[in-house]
Write an enzyme that holds these catalytic residues in place. Structure first.
Site, PDB file in Angstrom:
ATOM      1  N   GLY A  15       0.766  -1.260  -0.018  1.00  0.00           N
ATOM      2  CA  GLY A  15       0.031  -0.117  -0.151  1.00  0.00           C
ATOM      3  C   GLY A  15       1.041   1.253  -0.038  1.00  0.00           C
ATOM      4  O   GLY A  15       1.954   1.345   0.798  1.00  0.00           O
ATOM      5  N   ARG A  76       1.111  -5.203  -5.547  1.00  0.00           N
ATOM      6  CA  ARG A  76       1.354  -6.563  -5.026  1.00  0.00           C
ATOM      7  C   ARG A  76       1.593  -7.622  -6.081  1.00  0.00           C
ATOM      8  O   ARG A  76       0.933  -7.377  -7.040  1.00  0.00           O
ATOM      9  CB  ARG A  76       0.283  -6.978  -3.983  1.00  0.00           C
ATOM     10  CG  ARG A  76       0.169  -6.079  -2.956  1.00  0.00           C
ATOM     11  CD  ARG A  76      -1.136  -6.290  -1.961  1.00  0.00           C
ATOM     12  NE  ARG A  76      -1.320  -5.730  -0.721  1.00  0.00           N
ATOM     13  CZ  ARG A  76      -1.556  -4.250  -0.634  1.00  0.00           C
ATOM     14  NH1 ARG A  76      -2.000  -3.679  -1.646  1.00  0.00           N
ATOM     15  NH2 ARG A  76      -1.473  -3.496   0.390  1.00  0.00           N
ATOM     16  N   ASP A 107       4.854  -5.060   6.328  1.00  0.00           N
ATOM     17  CA  ASP A 107       5.216  -6.392   6.397  1.00  0.00           C
ATOM     18  C   ASP A 107       5.112  -7.207   5.431  1.00  0.00           C
ATOM     19  O   ASP A 107       6.214  -8.202   5.275  1.00  0.00           O
ATOM     20  CB  ASP A 107       4.350  -6.871   7.587  1.00  0.00           C
ATOM     21  CG  ASP A 107       2.709  -7.165   7.232  1.00  0.00           C
ATOM     22  OD1 ASP A 107       2.366  -6.514   6.393  1.00  0.00           O
ATOM     23  OD2 ASP A 107       2.204  -8.109   7.866  1.00  0.00           O
ATOM     24  N   THR A 130       3.951   2.375   5.604  1.00  0.00           N
ATOM     25  CA  THR A 130       2.553   1.666   5.774  1.00  0.00           C
ATOM     26  C   THR A 130       1.798   2.754   7.015  1.00  0.00           C
ATOM     27  O   THR A 130       2.259   3.192   7.742  1.00  0.00           O
ATOM     28  CB  THR A 130       2.482   0.502   6.380  1.00  0.00           C
ATOM     29  OG1 THR A 130       0.870   0.151   6.349  1.00  0.00           O
ATOM     30  CG2 THR A 130       3.019   0.092   7.424  1.00  0.00           C
ATOM     31  N   ASP A 132      -0.671   2.090   8.541  1.00  0.00           N
ATOM     32  CA  ASP A 132      -1.158   1.171   9.647  1.00  0.00           C
ATOM     33  C   ASP A 132      -0.335   1.072  10.745  1.00  0.00           C
ATOM     34  O   ASP A 132      -0.867   0.719  11.919  1.00  0.00           O
ATOM     35  CB  ASP A 132      -1.671  -0.232   9.116  1.00  0.00           C
ATOM     36  CG  ASP A 132      -2.574  -0.291   8.276  1.00  0.00           C
ATOM     37  OD1 ASP A 132      -3.245   0.569   8.071  1.00  0.00           O
ATOM     38  OD2 ASP A 132      -2.786  -1.367   7.608  1.00  0.00           O
ATOM     39  N   ASP A 134       1.687  -0.708  11.843  1.00  0.00           N
ATOM     40  CA  ASP A 134       1.638  -2.309  12.486  1.00  0.00           C
ATOM     41  C   ASP A 134       2.983  -2.769  12.523  1.00  0.00           C
ATOM     42  O   ASP A 134       2.780  -4.113  12.101  1.00  0.00           O
ATOM     43  CB  ASP A 134       0.529  -2.939  11.785  1.00  0.00           C
ATOM     44  CG  ASP A 134       0.540  -3.080  10.222  1.00  0.00           C
ATOM     45  OD1 ASP A 134       1.633  -2.392   9.632  1.00  0.00           O
ATOM     46  OD2 ASP A 134      -0.144  -3.874   9.664  1.00  0.00           O
ATOM     47  N   ARG A 176      -6.214  -2.869   9.095  1.00  0.00           N
ATOM     48  CA  ARG A 176      -6.348  -4.426   8.829  1.00  0.00           C
ATOM     49  C   ARG A 176      -6.399  -4.884  10.041  1.00  0.00           C
ATOM     50  O   ARG A 176      -7.276  -6.023  10.294  1.00  0.00           O
ATOM     51  CB  ARG A 176      -5.698  -4.808   7.765  1.00  0.00           C
ATOM     52  CG  ARG A 176      -6.163  -6.191   7.071  1.00  0.00           C
ATOM     53  CD  ARG A 176      -5.216  -6.720   6.096  1.00  0.00           C
ATOM     54  NE  ARG A 176      -3.910  -6.542   6.556  1.00  0.00           N
ATOM     55  CZ  ARG A 176      -2.875  -6.497   5.879  1.00  0.00           C
ATOM     56  NH1 ARG A 176      -2.848  -6.177   4.362  1.00  0.00           N
ATOM     57  NH2 ARG A 176      -1.535  -6.462   6.185  1.00  0.00           N
TER      58      ARG A 176
END
Length: 323
Positions: A15, A76, A107, A130, A132, A134, A176
């Site tokens: 992303g 991707r 990741d 990212t 996120d 995360d 997510r």
């Protein structure tokens, strides 16, 4: 200093996140200062397989630091998940005399580099890009701050209309597997409830609050898309305990990825980009550049792919303000 590195390949993967163009500028600038060629690889691992390259010119990138997205495009790659795809990518690197790789992504990007390192011995350095937030090994990922600011701006606007109609709003944010965007955004907009994947009690707090809701004030619920309840089911459960509420659902979606990067993300991109080049020249490989306590820090990819958990302080804040 690693004198064997003369040519660095750079790509953005997974992303997109605000600040990626700032990273590219910093990498190109640091490479130029060390007499190293920097080549952009378009469309992530797909471009690595196909040899889809473009030059990274500092004078051009300098004008794009403020732009969101990534000029290298991103994608991707199912082909890279297969050994044959990785073998073709290795061949592309050899043909083009690329001595090192810098990958900017999440990741999935680092899992790809781990798999690639089994057949490829050139050094890799990763940069966490990212929204996120995360990823282990860094307090903040590139783009997270911008995404939170975008969420805040939009939630503040939603509050205006919610106040005008005495409505309950369920606002779904990205995340997510991680509630970082939701918890940071929800706390600073004064949300009445925040639901994240990492907490099992937030839903109980919400139902207790909304059950007795009968007010002319807005009632704002911020929920991470990765939460186990989900916006639709959440709305139906609220109607079950309080059928009198006027409820709306808003999903901010990909607007959180777009827009100009914040000052923090631009600076983070500059620091990460320069550090990535320096670490390659220092002989480091298969590690990610991160920021811990405002200090640059290297983490092996094996540790990076472990999910960045919401820390105890944030969990306590969530419980305090959620009740």
């Amino acid at each position: 200093m690693n004198q064997s590195i003369k040519h660095i390949g750079v790509f953005t993967s997974g992303g997109d996140s605000p600040g990626m163009n700032a990273v590219l500028y910093a990498i190109a600038k640091a490479a130029e200062a060390n007499g190293i060629k920097a080549t952009g690889i378009r469309k992530g691992y797909e471009g690595l397989i196909d040899g889809d390259f473009m030059s990274l010119e500092t004078h051009q990138l300098q004008k794009l630091v403020h732009k969101g997205g990534t000029i290298l495009k991103t994608a991707r790659s199912k082909r890279f998940m297969e050994l044959e795809g990785r073998k073709k990518a290795l061949q592309t690197l050899k043909i083009n005399n690329i001595d090192a790789l810098i990958a900017i992504g999440g990741d999935g990007t680092f899992r790809g580099l781990l798999a690639f390192s089994e057949i490829c011995d050139i050094p890799f350095i990763g940069i966490p890009g990212t929204i996120d937030n995360d990823i282990s090994g860094t307090d903040y990922t590139l783009g997270f701050d911008s995404a939170v600011n975008t969420a805040i701006e939009n939630i503040d606007k939603i509050r205006d209309t919610a106040e005008s109609h005495n409505r309950v709003f369920v606002i779904e944010l990205m995340g997510r597997d991680s509630g970082y965007i939701a918890i940071h955004s929800g706390l600073v907009v004064g949300a009445d409830a925040i639901l994240i994947p990492e907490s099992g009690r937030d839903f109980i707090y919400l139902l207790n609050k909304v059950k007795s809701y009968d007010s002319e004030d807005a009632f704002l619920i911020v929920v991470s898309e990765g939460d186990e309840i989900g916006a639709e089911l959440l709305a139906s459960k609220i109607n079950e305990v309080n059928s009198s509420v006027d409820l709306r659902i808003t999903r901010l979606g990909h607007v959180q990825r777009g827009g100009n990067p914040s000052a923090l993300d631009r600076m983070l991109g500059i620091r990460f980009g320069v550090a990535a080049v320096e670490q390659l020249l220092n002989g480091n490989k298969n590690k990610m550049v991160g920021l811990l306590n405002n200090e640059l820090y290297l983490t092996p990819f094996e540790e990076v792919v472990k999910q960045h958990q919401v820390n105890d302080e944030l969990q306590k804040l969530l419980e305090l303000f959620g009740k």
